[in-house]
Design a protein around this motif. Structure first.
Motif, PDB file in Angstrom:
ATOM      1  N   GLU A  29       0.880  -1.186   0.000  1.00 13.18           N
ATOM      2  CA  GLU A  29       0.000   0.000   0.000  1.00 13.18           C
ATOM      3  C   GLU A  29       0.912   1.230   0.000  1.00 13.18           C
ATOM      4  O   GLU A  29       2.058   1.157   0.436  1.00 13.18           O
ATOM      5  N   VAL A  89      -8.353   4.582  -2.753  1.00 11.68           N
ATOM      6  CA  VAL A  89      -9.089   4.110  -3.934  1.00 11.68           C
ATOM      7  C   VAL A  89      -8.118   3.542  -4.965  1.00 11.68           C
ATOM      8  O   VAL A  89      -6.979   3.999  -5.067  1.00 11.68           O
ATOM      9  N   GLY A  90      -8.566   2.524  -5.698  1.00 15.72           N
ATOM     10  CA  GLY A  90      -7.726   1.917  -6.729  1.00 15.72           C
ATOM     11  C   GLY A  90      -8.124   2.438  -8.096  1.00 15.72           C
ATOM     12  O   GLY A  90      -9.274   2.253  -8.509  1.00 15.72           O
ATOM     13  N   GLU A 121     -16.029  -3.514  -3.454  1.00 16.61           N
ATOM     14  CA  GLU A 121     -15.293  -2.310  -3.025  1.00 16.61           C
ATOM     15  C   GLU A 121     -14.476  -1.698  -4.156  1.00 16.61           C
ATOM     16  O   GLU A 121     -13.760  -2.399  -4.850  1.00 16.61           O
ATOM     17  N   ILE A 122     -14.621  -0.372  -4.311  1.00 23.14           N
ATOM     18  CA  ILE A 122     -13.659   0.341  -5.163  1.00 23.14           C
ATOM     19  C   ILE A 122     -12.825   1.312  -4.329  1.00 23.14           C
ATOM     20  O   ILE A 122     -11.739   1.724  -4.725  1.00 23.14           O
ATOM     21  N   GLU A 123     -13.345   1.702  -3.147  1.00 28.84           N
ATOM     22  CA  GLU A 123     -12.595   2.606  -2.267  1.00 28.84           C
ATOM     23  C   GLU A 123     -12.876   2.235  -0.828  1.00 28.84           C
ATOM     24  O   GLU A 123     -13.992   1.829  -0.484  1.00 28.84           O
ATOM     25  N   HIS A 176     -11.290   4.779   5.982  1.00 30.09           N
ATOM     26  CA  HIS A 176     -10.965   4.163   7.270  1.00 30.09           C
ATOM     27  C   HIS A 176     -10.636   5.215   8.316  1.00 30.09           C
ATOM     28  O   HIS A 176      -9.939   6.184   8.016  1.00 30.09           O
ATOM     29  N   ILE A 220      -9.057  -6.792 -14.470  1.00 33.65           N
ATOM     30  CA  ILE A 220      -8.198  -5.881 -13.696  1.00 33.65           C
ATOM     31  C   ILE A 220      -8.784  -5.593 -12.316  1.00 33.65           C
ATOM     32  O   ILE A 220      -8.315  -4.699 -11.624  1.00 33.65           O
ATOM     33  N   TYR A 270      -6.025  -2.145  12.088  1.00 35.47           N
ATOM     34  CA  TYR A 270      -5.727  -0.752  12.406  1.00 35.47           C
ATOM     35  C   TYR A 270      -6.980   0.123  12.515  1.00 35.47           C
ATOM     36  O   TYR A 270      -6.908   1.271  12.917  1.00 35.47           O
ATOM     37  N   GLU A 306      -1.720 -11.841  -4.295  1.00 38.43           N
ATOM     38  CA  GLU A 306      -3.080 -12.308  -4.012  1.00 38.43           C
ATOM     39  C   GLU A 306      -3.202 -13.806  -4.316  1.00 38.43           C
ATOM     40  O   GLU A 306      -2.701 -14.278  -5.348  1.00 38.43           O
TER      41      GLU A 306
HETATM   42  N1  GAP Z   1      -4.157   1.753   2.781  1.00 42.75           N
HETATM   43  C1  GAP Z   1      -5.410   1.063   2.858  1.00 42.75           C
HETATM   44  C2  GAP Z   1      -5.583   0.060   1.814  1.00 42.75           C
HETATM   45  O1  GAP Z   1      -4.654  -0.319   1.118  1.00 42.75           O
HETATM   46  P1  GAP Z   1      -7.356  -1.480   0.692  1.00 42.75           P
HETATM   47  O2  GAP Z   1      -8.853  -1.510   0.889  1.00 42.75           O
HETATM   48  O3  GAP Z   1      -6.603  -2.748   0.907  1.00 42.75           O
HETATM   49  O4  GAP Z   1      -6.861  -0.345   1.674  1.00 42.75           O
HETATM   50  C3  GAP Z   1      -7.581   0.288  -1.216  1.00 42.75           C
HETATM   51  O5  GAP Z   1      -7.033  -0.924  -0.746  1.00 42.75           O
HETATM   52  C4  GAP Z   1      -8.040   0.155  -2.659  1.00 42.75           C
HETATM   53  O6  GAP Z   1      -6.977  -0.358  -3.473  1.00 42.75           O
HETATM   54  C5  GAP Z   1      -9.185  -0.845  -2.845  1.00 42.75           C
HETATM   55  O7  GAP Z   1     -10.432  -0.228  -2.601  1.00 42.75           O
HETATM   56  C6  GAP Z   1      -9.033  -1.212  -4.310  1.00 42.75           C
HETATM   57  O8  GAP Z   1      -9.635  -0.246  -5.150  1.00 42.75           O
HETATM   58  C7  GAP Z   1      -7.521  -1.154  -4.510  1.00 42.75           C
HETATM   59  N2  GAP Z   1      -6.949  -2.520  -4.442  1.00 42.75           N
HETATM   60  C8  GAP Z   1      -6.603  -3.217  -3.351  1.00 42.75           C
HETATM   61  N3  GAP Z   1      -6.114  -4.419  -3.681  1.00 42.75           N
HETATM   62  C9  GAP Z   1      -6.155  -4.496  -5.032  1.00 42.75           C
HETATM   63  C10 GAP Z   1      -5.774  -5.496  -5.994  1.00 42.75           C
HETATM   64  N4  GAP Z   1      -5.233  -6.642  -5.634  1.00 42.75           N
HETATM   65  N5  GAP Z   1      -5.972  -5.213  -7.309  1.00 42.75           N
HETATM   66  C11 GAP Z   1      -6.514  -4.030  -7.705  1.00 42.75           C
HETATM   67  N6  GAP Z   1      -6.869  -3.052  -6.846  1.00 42.75           N
HETATM   68  C12 GAP Z   1      -6.700  -3.273  -5.525  1.00 42.75           C
END
Ligand code: GAP
Length: 442
Positions: A149, A310-311, A267-269, A272, A190, A248, A183
């Motif tokens: 992250e 957000v991703g 989830e897209i965002e 926290h 994607i 956390y 993962e």
């Molecule tokens: N710092 C907090 C954090 O990383 P998260 O919910 O694990 O939170 C935030 O990740 C965003 O990152 C997710 O809502 C998603 O959009 C994106 N994301 C997380 N893992 C992903 C993955 N393996 N592939 C694509 N997008 C991902």
């Protein structure tokens, strides 16, 4: 999804990584149109978060960080998924995969891939961080991680940013960058990949004001997603239950988008309330004070953090799913595929066509394209029937098509066709830049 994956490849949005070698599992490359769309999305986020606010600062921290960062953050000990594997087909699953029947590790458990019973191992914990080595020696002392992250880069730079900008609490740090997670069950194109990007903002607040800011950011972020053109009825909040909360988090809501099909709302965002967990941990592990001194109240404290993460890759998929439509066209046998992206996000803003390849029309169309190109991306096309050229732009989401025709040389006008309404308007060539320019700013 299959139609989208095929459109993305055919038109140059997204390609499989290392495709000529058979591909790399759940890693994707963004082609000429995909990179434009992703950039437009990221620029929009950066503008909303950093440029248009005076209480958020930008940062670009490194992917490689001191290994102790990940001990302090809890990732070395806790960023794990329970993994089971099948001794028959060698496939791997998360232990909580709903497709698994029975309890993994027992004779009754059935592999969801090959259907064999009793071949699934008992769950074992698998850390999702990618490990590598820094320097020439490959031993445990040289082990470092690809960040899972971007957030930790903002925490360890909290005082650097605060002191260099003289920001007062509340203020935020925003960054866009790559993150990596090994993962166990990536997939859905994607949606979940092993290499992806994040746009994360950490907002540092005085303890006690955290829930007010949490509510504020929840609303702001939902408005932002709606502003992208995602249909309001495909967006919802999901509140994390006590069991779902990350180690956390004091409170968490996801912004979810309805991807349809078997995916549904996802989830897209994540928003926290992280309390003082991160700064306290880094203070303890680094031995460096990460407190803030409030001159107005003479109070010294470790700020709480409200995070909006957000991703862009996942949001880009939401935009494609949201925008994709196939429709019949009145008076024509062939229907059309349209990518209903907002004009502000569309990778190409206008197609420029000569109606026919004679009578000076190609020259005029080239001149128009050259004059517009410094202001926004345009695409010149003179091949095939005009209807075909319109269709090619419709399916990549181009909001406007400009056609030079027989009248153009007489009155210096062209037709501008709107992708969604299909209405054509005659516009003076001198007004084209303003006409389209005004419509792509949203
Ligand atoms: N710092 C907090 C954090 O990383 P998260 O919910 O694990 O939170 C935030 O990740 C965003 O990152 C997710 O809502 C998603 O959009 C994106 N994301 C997380 N893992 C992903 C993955 N393996 N592939 C694509 N997008 C991902």
């Amino acid at each position: 999804m299959d139609k989208l994956v095929s459109l993305c490849k055919r038109r140059g949005f997204v390609f499989q990584s290392s495709e000529i070698y058979g591909g790399t599992g759940s890693v994707w490359d963004y082609g000429p149109l995909g990179v434009e769309l992703k950039r437009n999305l990221q620029d929009r986020w950066w503008r909303a978060m950093v440029r248009q606010r005076d209480d958020i600062e930008g940062l670009d921290s490194a992917i490689l960080m001191h290994p102790r960062v990940w001990e302090a953050s809890g990732h070395v000990g806790g960023f794990v998924d329970p993994l089971v594997d099948c001794s028959n087909c060698k496939k791997r699953f998360r232990a909580d995969d709903p497709k698994i029947k029975g309890v993994p590790g027992t004779p009754d458990a059935q592999c969801p891939a090959c259907g064999m019973k009793g071949t699934l191992s008992a769950p074992r914990l698998f850390n999702l961080m990618f490990k590598t080595f820094m320097g020439p020696v490959e031993d445990s002392a040289a082990t470092i991680y690809l960040r899972p992250e971007t957030a930790q880069g903002s925490y360890v730079n909290f005082l650097n940013v605060q002191q260099s900008t003289r920001q007062k609490i509340p203020f935020g740090i925003a960054q866009i960058g790559k993150a990596f997670r090994n993962e166990i069950t990536p997939g859905n194109f994607i949606f979940r990949t092993r290499e992806f990007e994040q746009m994360e903002m950490q907002f540092f607040v005085e303890p006690g004001t955290d829930m007010t800011w949490f509510e504020y950011w929840k609303e702001e972020r939902m408005k932002w997603h709606q502003g992208l053109g995602l249909a309001p009825d495909r967006l919802q909040f999901h509140q994390h239950t006590r069991d779902e909360l990350a180690h956390y988090a004091r409170a968490a809501f996801d912004v979810q988008f309805d991807f349809g099909g078997s995916l549904g709302f996802q989830e897209i965002e994540g928003i926290h309330n992280r309390g003082d967990f991160d700064l306290s941990q880094h203070q303890q592990f680094s031995g460096k004070k990460l407190e803030y001194f409030d001159h107005a109240t003479n109070k010294r404290y470790i700020p709480y953090v409200v995070e909006a993460a957000v991703g862009p890759n996942r949001t880009l998929l939401a935009l494609l799913v949201n925008g994709y439509r196939e429709e019949a066209v009145e008076g024509e046998t062939e229907g059309r595929t349209v990518l209903g992206l907002s004009a502000a996000l569309a990778p190409i803003k206008a197609g420029v066509f000569p109606l026919v390849k004679k009578d000076g029309m190609p020259e005029t169309a080239h001149r128009i394209a050259d004059e517009l190109r410094p202001h926004f991306p345009v695409f010149y096309d003179d091949s095939g029937a005009i209807g075909r050229r319109y269709r090619r732009q419709d399916e990549i989401g181009t909001p406007f098509c400009i056609t030079v025709d027989g009248e153009s040389s007489a009155d210096n006008t062209v037709t501008v066709r709107d992708r969604d309404s299909l209405k054509q308007e005659r516009v003076s060539v001198d007004r084209l830049r303003d006409y389209i320019g005004q419509r792509i700013v949203q």
